[in-house]
Design a protein around this motif. Sequence first.
Motif, PDB file in Angstrom:
ATOM      1  N   ALA A  43       0.811  -1.217   0.000  1.00 52.35           N
ATOM      2  CA  ALA A  43       0.000   0.000   0.000  1.00 52.35           C
ATOM      3  C   ALA A  43       0.843   1.266   0.000  1.00 52.35           C
ATOM      4  O   ALA A  43       0.585   2.214  -0.763  1.00 52.35           O
ATOM      5  N   MET A  44       1.865   1.313   0.843  1.00 52.00           N
ATOM      6  CA  MET A  44       2.614   2.546   1.056  1.00 52.00           C
ATOM      7  C   MET A  44       3.748   2.750   0.047  1.00 52.00           C
ATOM      8  O   MET A  44       4.171   3.893  -0.181  1.00 52.00           O
ATOM      9  N   ILE A  45       4.224   1.675  -0.542  1.00 48.06           N
ATOM     10  CA  ILE A  45       5.371   1.814  -1.451  1.00 48.06           C
ATOM     11  C   ILE A  45       5.007   1.373  -2.867  1.00 48.06           C
ATOM     12  O   ILE A  45       5.042   2.170  -3.806  1.00 48.06           O
ATOM     13  N   GLY A  46       4.624   0.110  -3.026  1.00 46.91           N
ATOM     14  CA  GLY A  46       4.330  -0.392  -4.362  1.00 46.91           C
ATOM     15  C   GLY A  46       3.210   0.359  -5.049  1.00 46.91           C
ATOM     16  O   GLY A  46       3.349   0.802  -6.199  1.00 46.91           O
ATOM     17  N   ASN A  47       2.088   0.536  -4.350  1.00 47.56           N
ATOM     18  CA  ASN A  47       0.942   1.192  -4.977  1.00 47.56           C
ATOM     19  C   ASN A  47       1.204   2.679  -5.217  1.00 47.56           C
ATOM     20  O   ASN A  47       0.802   3.239  -6.244  1.00 47.56           O
ATOM     21  N   ARG A  48       1.883   3.335  -4.268  1.00 44.19           N
ATOM     22  CA  ARG A  48       2.189   4.759  -4.447  1.00 44.19           C
ATOM     23  C   ARG A  48       3.178   4.968  -5.600  1.00 44.19           C
ATOM     24  O   ARG A  48       3.077   5.949  -6.339  1.00 44.19           O
ATOM     25  N   LEU A  49       4.116   4.052  -5.745  1.00 44.08           N
ATOM     26  CA  LEU A  49       5.052   4.146  -6.870  1.00 44.08           C
ATOM     27  C   LEU A  49       4.301   4.016  -8.186  1.00 44.08           C
ATOM     28  O   LEU A  49       4.550   4.759  -9.145  1.00 44.08           O
ATOM     29  N   TYR A  50       3.354   3.090  -8.239  1.00 46.52           N
ATOM     30  CA  TYR A  50       2.575   2.877  -9.461  1.00 46.52           C
ATOM     31  C   TYR A  50       1.680   4.076  -9.767  1.00 46.52           C
ATOM     32  O   TYR A  50       1.545   4.490 -10.927  1.00 46.52           O
ATOM     33  N   MET A  51       1.084   4.673  -8.728  1.00 43.62           N
ATOM     34  CA  MET A  51       0.118   5.752  -8.926  1.00 43.62           C
ATOM     35  C   MET A  51       0.779   7.103  -9.185  1.00 43.62           C
ATOM     36  O   MET A  51       0.121   8.033  -9.662  1.00 43.62           O
ATOM     37  N   SER A  52       2.068   7.243  -8.893  1.00 44.93           N
ATOM     38  CA  SER A  52       2.736   8.537  -9.042  1.00 44.93           C
ATOM     39  C   SER A  52       2.804   8.949 -10.509  1.00 44.93           C
ATOM     40  O   SER A  52       3.103   8.141 -11.389  1.00 44.93           O
ATOM     41  N   SER A  53       2.563  10.221 -10.759  1.00 51.64           N
ATOM     42  CA  SER A  53       2.565  10.732 -12.137  1.00 51.64           C
ATOM     43  C   SER A  53       3.957  11.145 -12.605  1.00 51.64           C
ATOM     44  O   SER A  53       4.139  11.484 -13.773  1.00 51.64           O
ATOM     45  N   LYS A  54       4.943  11.124 -11.722  1.00 52.58           N
ATOM     46  CA  LYS A  54       6.274  11.595 -12.129  1.00 52.58           C
ATOM     47  C   LYS A  54       7.121  10.507 -12.788  1.00 52.58           C
ATOM     48  O   LYS A  54       8.242  10.775 -13.207  1.00 52.58           O
ATOM     49  N   TYR A  55       6.583   9.293 -12.884  1.00 54.41           N
ATOM     50  CA  TYR A  55       7.343   8.205 -13.493  1.00 54.41           C
ATOM     51  C   TYR A  55       6.688   7.765 -14.795  1.00 54.41           C
ATOM     52  O   TYR A  55       5.481   7.499 -14.834  1.00 54.41           O
TER      53      TYR A  55
END
Length: 516
Positions: free
Chosen positions: A459-471
Amino acid sequence: MPDMAVHLEEQQDPAKQEALRKRNIAFRLNLLFFATFILFSVLVVNLAYLQFVRHDEMKARETSMSSFSTLIAPIRGNIFDRNEYPLAYTESTQSLFFRFEPGQDKDYIVDLAKRVADVFATYGDPDAKPITAEEVIRRMDVGFDLDKKPTKQPGLISRPRRIKEGLSQREIAYFLEHKDEMRGLEITEESIRKYDPNTIAVQLIGYLREFSTASNQTASYLERYRQPNAEYLPDEYVGFDGLELMYQDVLRGKIGRKTYPINAQGRIVGQVEIEYPEKGNNLILSIDKDVQLAAEQAIEEHLEWLRSPEGKKYNEKGTEAVAGYAVAMEVATGHVVAMASIPDYDPNVWRGGISQEEYAEIQWRIANGAIRERYADLPDEERGRHPTSLVPPGSSLKPLSVLIGLNEGLITPTERYHDTGVFVYGRDQSRVRNAGGRGYGSLNATSAIRHSSNTFMAAMIGNRLYMSSKYDNPLDVWDSYMKQFGLGVTTGSGLPGESAGDPYYYKTAETSSKQA
């Protein structure tokens, strides 16, 4: 008319005719001497050209037509641990060879084979497997058996044939004492490779096989033996895997050579010239024998514990575990002090050739599972139900996951997450659960590692990495961190057959989604 009279008078003058004849002879002699001089000069120039310009070429041609060379394998260097304890070492041995000589007919060769077998039986090691006269004449490779019946086509007549290695002192003494009676036999010093009987880091160290075997393999890391200019004896033992292969040129030393004068029929007709080989260099490893043995013992004891009733309470599937691998490194230097791959085997089995039965017994133990994929040492019908040595890193990846989250600004050290034991994501409502479905309540990064919380990482790392618009591609970001920590890349050790691992998350993205 007066002129004609003078001419006739000159022709009829004997003195003048004699002078003319002498002038003609002198001219012809001078012409002959000049032609001879020219021919002699050309001959001298050609001889000088051959002597000084084409000397090496002519010498090589002369040697190829009038002599035959055989190689002498050098004594291989030893392999030690960091405290110079011998892990692989070479012992000198005396071997008996047979070579063709003029005057050796079939009767002589058959009698010689029988006599050699009698010497082995009388003066050899009584505990060793006996070498019969039939086996002796087969190793002599003469093209016929004891009954003088044709067998296979013999090899080069000028090549010596090994009959036996590891002669006893009594055998050596007998053959030397009776060498005039047993023409064609010669004793040559060779080396035998031995490995520590405690089987220390055997897959890392590797093993040797005959060059004739190594040169017929298709593996890319054995390509050196397929080169046309490779100078090896067919029965010379060479590095086939592990450090024995990686440091083949260092350990081998410099090849020697015996040169025999031969006649047009290829038979030896003179004294041999010997260029002696040079011993190979020793290799000192960073491996510590005691740490290595401790690592191997720890794996064996843990496998035994997993199969015990107590181990079954901890992890029921663990009762089927049959293999384990471990690498121990010095943090300050990066030196590898132990590399264990269990179960292992005794590499001394390769010496002198290996039977199909012996190979079948060890074939799933030869590979170094610490650096490459290795299958379980189980019957064929069971092997497919067990994982190989190449497995996902599991919860050992959680500290790295937290580091990625902190470094990329996805989380802070004090940020809290309420762990209910399950995290739901995606349109299909996929779920990530903790072991046993247990929820740990309020967690920060530190406590998430302590409790090995799967839901926090998702939830805190994998999903946030996927949802981030900067990548552009979050998987590439994840992959870059994996490689920086040595996952998905080789170590650069140079060990033959090392695997880079499997970046399975790219395959997961193709079959499921990047979010998964």
